[in-house]
Design a protein around this motif. Structure first.
Motif, mmCIF file in Angstrom:
data_model
loop_
_atom_site.group_PDB
_atom_site.id
_atom_site.type_symbol
_atom_site.label_atom_id
_atom_site.label_comp_id
_atom_site.label_asym_id
_atom_site.label_seq_id
_atom_site.Cartn_x
_atom_site.Cartn_y
_atom_site.Cartn_z
ATOM 1 N N MET A 144 0.810 -1.216 0.000
ATOM 2 C CA MET A 144 0.000 0.000 0.000
ATOM 3 C C MET A 144 0.845 1.268 0.000
ATOM 4 S SD MET A 144 -3.067 -1.188 2.606
ATOM 5 C CE MET A 144 -4.207 0.152 2.195
ATOM 6 N N GLY A 145 2.107 1.172 0.424
ATOM 7 C CA GLY A 145 2.962 2.358 0.468
ATOM 8 C C GLY A 145 4.321 2.030 1.057
ATOM 9 N N GLY A 146 5.098 3.064 1.334
ATOM 10 C CA GLY A 146 6.433 2.866 1.873
ATOM 11 C C GLY A 146 6.427 2.621 3.370
ATOM 12 N N TYR A 147 7.281 1.711 3.834
ATOM 13 C CA TYR A 147 7.410 1.410 5.263
ATOM 14 C C TYR A 147 8.862 1.581 5.687
ATOM 15 C CZ TYR A 147 2.657 -0.244 5.825
ATOM 16 O OH TYR A 147 1.281 -0.285 5.898
ATOM 17 N N LEU A 148 9.034 2.130 6.880
ATOM 18 C CA LEU A 148 10.358 2.320 7.460
ATOM 19 C C LEU A 148 10.449 1.544 8.775
ATOM 20 C CD1 LEU A 148 10.822 6.191 6.989
ATOM 21 C CD2 LEU A 148 11.729 4.346 5.542
ATOM 22 N N GLY A 149 11.650 1.076 9.090
ATOM 23 C CA GLY A 149 11.847 0.351 10.334
ATOM 24 C C GLY A 149 13.177 0.696 10.975
ATOM 25 N N ILE A 150 13.285 0.350 12.235
ATOM 26 C CA ILE A 150 14.537 0.507 12.983
ATOM 27 C C ILE A 150 14.898 -0.854 13.557
ATOM 28 C CG2 ILE A 150 15.642 1.565 14.996
ATOM 29 C CD1 ILE A 150 13.895 4.016 14.529
ATOM 30 N N ARG A 151 16.164 -1.234 13.365
ATOM 31 C CA ARG A 151 16.641 -2.514 13.879
ATOM 32 C C ARG A 151 17.610 -2.300 15.034
ATOM 33 N NH1 ARG A 151 15.444 -6.814 10.761
ATOM 34 N NH2 ARG A 151 14.726 -6.430 8.610
ATOM 35 N N HIS A 152 17.652 -3.284 15.917
ATOM 36 C CA HIS A 152 18.617 -3.315 17.015
ATOM 37 C C HIS A 152 19.253 -4.691 17.011
ATOM 38 C CE1 HIS A 152 20.466 -2.617 20.909
ATOM 39 N NE2 HIS A 152 19.931 -3.754 21.348
ATOM 40 N N GLN A 153 20.566 -4.720 16.808
ATOM 41 C CA GLN A 153 21.308 -5.978 16.715
ATOM 42 C C GLN A 153 20.675 -6.904 15.669
ATOM 43 O OE1 GLN A 153 21.509 -7.470 20.750
ATOM 44 N NE2 GLN A 153 23.097 -6.001 21.323
ATOM 45 N N GLY A 154 20.254 -6.295 14.560
ATOM 46 C CA GLY A 154 19.699 -7.043 13.444
ATOM 47 C C GLY A 154 18.225 -7.364 13.543
ATOM 48 N N ARG A 155 17.592 -7.079 14.669
ATOM 49 C CA ARG A 155 16.185 -7.434 14.891
ATOM 50 C C ARG A 155 15.302 -6.212 14.717
ATOM 51 N NH1 ARG A 155 13.146 -8.233 20.061
ATOM 52 N NH2 ARG A 155 11.480 -9.752 19.682
ATOM 53 N N LEU A 156 14.194 -6.351 14.001
ATOM 54 C CA LEU A 156 13.259 -5.254 13.802
ATOM 55 C C LEU A 156 12.562 -4.932 15.117
ATOM 56 C CD1 LEU A 156 11.974 -3.381 11.637
ATOM 57 C CD2 LEU A 156 10.148 -5.092 11.433
ATOM 58 N N ILE A 157 12.706 -3.684 15.594
ATOM 59 C CA ILE A 157 12.134 -3.315 16.886
ATOM 60 C C ILE A 157 11.103 -2.188 16.787
ATOM 61 C CG2 ILE A 157 14.147 -4.066 18.203
ATOM 62 C CD1 ILE A 157 14.930 -1.052 18.398
ATOM 63 N N ALA A 158 10.992 -1.545 15.624
ATOM 64 C CA ALA A 158 10.005 -0.474 15.472
ATOM 65 C C ALA A 158 9.748 -0.256 13.993
ATOM 66 C CB ALA A 158 10.496 0.827 16.112
ATOM 67 N N MET A 159 8.535 0.176 13.668
ATOM 68 C CA MET A 159 8.226 0.470 12.276
ATOM 69 C C MET A 159 7.041 1.411 12.188
ATOM 70 S SD MET A 159 6.356 -2.869 10.604
ATOM 71 C CE MET A 159 4.621 -3.238 10.939
ATOM 72 N N ALA A 160 6.879 1.986 11.010
ATOM 73 C CA ALA A 160 5.726 2.816 10.662
ATOM 74 C C ALA A 160 5.703 2.906 9.149
ATOM 75 C CB ALA A 160 5.825 4.204 11.291
ATOM 76 N N GLY A 161 4.546 3.163 8.578
ATOM 77 C CA GLY A 161 4.478 3.235 7.126
ATOM 78 C C GLY A 161 3.210 3.877 6.623
ATOM 79 N N GLU A 162 2.980 3.710 5.335
ATOM 80 C CA GLU A 162 1.843 4.320 4.656
ATOM 81 C C GLU A 162 0.784 3.262 4.364
ATOM 82 O OE1 GLU A 162 4.816 7.332 2.166
ATOM 83 O OE2 GLU A 162 3.537 5.884 1.115
ATOM 84 N N ARG A 163 -0.471 3.621 4.610
ATOM 85 C CA ARG A 163 -1.558 2.685 4.306
ATOM 86 C C ARG A 163 -2.472 3.327 3.258
ATOM 87 N NH1 ARG A 163 -4.578 0.126 9.356
ATOM 88 N NH2 ARG A 163 -5.482 2.211 9.474
ATOM 89 N N LEU A 164 -3.584 3.906 3.642
ATOM 90 C CA LEU A 164 -4.482 4.513 2.660
ATOM 91 C C LEU A 164 -3.799 5.691 1.971
ATOM 92 C CD1 LEU A 164 -7.872 4.626 4.615
ATOM 93 C CD2 LEU A 164 -7.171 2.976 2.870
ATOM 94 N N ARG A 165 -3.924 5.724 0.656
ATOM 95 C CA ARG A 165 -3.435 6.869 -0.105
ATOM 96 C C ARG A 165 -4.570 7.375 -0.981
ATOM 97 N NH1 ARG A 165 1.723 7.340 -4.281
ATOM 98 N NH2 ARG A 165 1.521 9.590 -4.600
ATOM 99 N N LEU A 166 -4.927 8.636 -0.825
ATOM 100 C CA LEU A 166 -6.022 9.244 -1.559
ATOM 101 C C LEU A 166 -5.582 10.592 -2.098
ATOM 102 C CD1 LEU A 166 -8.286 10.546 1.264
ATOM 103 C CD2 LEU A 166 -7.012 8.461 1.628
ATOM 104 N N PRO A 167 -6.353 11.202 -2.966
ATOM 105 C CA PRO A 167 -5.909 12.465 -3.567
ATOM 106 C C PRO A 167 -5.542 13.515 -2.518
ATOM 107 C CG PRO A 167 -7.800 11.617 -4.753
ATOM 108 C CD PRO A 167 -7.644 10.754 -3.532
ATOM 109 N N GLY A 168 -4.262 13.873 -2.466
ATOM 110 C CA GLY A 168 -3.780 14.909 -1.565
ATOM 111 C C GLY A 168 -3.419 14.449 -0.174
ATOM 112 N N TRP A 169 -3.689 13.193 0.150
ATOM 113 C CA TRP A 169 -3.505 12.711 1.517
ATOM 114 C C TRP A 169 -2.892 11.308 1.522
ATOM 115 C CZ3 TRP A 169 -4.830 15.972 5.505
ATOM 116 C CH2 TRP A 169 -5.665 17.055 5.181
ATOM 117 N N THR A 170 -2.082 11.012 2.536
ATOM 118 C CA THR A 170 -1.573 9.660 2.753
ATOM 119 C C THR A 170 -1.634 9.354 4.245
ATOM 120 O OG1 THR A 170 -0.080 9.777 0.859
ATOM 121 C CG2 THR A 170 0.369 8.076 2.496
#
Length: 248
Positions: A144-170
């Motif tokens: 649905m969109g771009g996702y970013l994450g943060i790893r600690h010692q190789g393990r994914l510990i946090a993330m956030a990203g894009e879901r609904l995308r509509l005209p002018g808004w994400t």
């Protein structure tokens, strides 16, 4: 409740028309996410493994509900929002309320430590979601969109990203942090970083939260999001059964 603020913080441009946000899922499925849509007339939905929601062009239009029935079939359970009530024949089996927030004073900025996540990271993303329960996230939600994450010692510990995308808004979504790493501002950095990417392409961030999630609401308001409205989601079952159609 409608936002009255005209400008976001930091001299950002005048925000876009908020009308698409009134029926955000429909606006996405008939707009930037049309390539993901399964649609019949005035009803559309995401594939179940992407995002388990459907939408109607007009929830008060019986013809739209008839199109939804054609789309999902007999005796099928589906989530739909926003909607006030289901028409006769549709069984309400659950539901809830969501709070919609829009960016009015958010400071967006990259997070150097954040990495871009993709299909190869989905197993780890699903594991983090299962442990933190930020909201719906499925095997193909990452499309649905771009996702970013943060790893600690190789393990994914946090993330956030894009879901609904509509005209002018994400929409910013799936904001979550492993319980053992909370209190370090990881969610804040990721929300700001995702928002920076959204702003770069000319969209304005928005997001949703459950009304009972006080911690999330405090975070979003402290970052510069303002509550715009509260909408109802219904979990409904379509009329009929497969036995009635002679399929069984």
């Amino acid at each position: 409740m409608t936002v009255q603020t005209d400008f976001r913080g930091g001299g950002a441009p005048f925000p876009p028309d908020t009308t698409p946000l009134d029926n955000a899922v429909w606006s996405a499925l008939t707009g930037p996410h049309a390539h993901l849509a399964e649609r019949v007339g005035r009803a559309a939905r995401y594939p179940d493994d992407v995002y388990a929601y459907a939408a109607l062009a007009d929830p008060a239009d019986p013809a739209a509900w008839a199109d939804l029935h054609t789309l999902v079939g007999l005796g099928t359970t589906v989530k739909i929002k926003p909607v006030g009530a289901a028409p006769p024949g549709w069984e309400v089996v659950g539901g809830g309320t969501g709070v919609q927030f829009v960016d009015t004073a958010l400071r967006a900025e990259p997070a150097p430590e954040a990495i871009r996540l993709g299909p190869d990271d989905v197993p780890e993303m699903l594991d983090l979601v299962a442990r933190t329960e930020p909201g719906p996230f499925r095997a193909r939600t990452v499309e649905m969109g771009g996702y970013l994450g943060i790893r600690h010692q190789g393990r994914l510990i946090a993330m956030a990203g894009e879901r609904l995308r509509l005209p002018g808004w994400t929409e910013i979504s799936a904001v979550c942090t492993d319980p053992g790493h909370r209190g370090r501002g990881l969610a804040t950095r990721l929300v700001r970083a995702v928002a920076a990417g959204i702003r770069e392409r000319g969209d304005t961030p928005f997001l949703h939260a459950a009304p009972g999630n006080a911690n999330a609401i405090r975070l979003y308001e402290s970052l510069g999001f303002t509550e715009r409205l509260r909408g109802r989601t219904l979990l409904v079952r379509s009329p009929g059964t497969t036995t009635e159609s002679g399929l069984l």
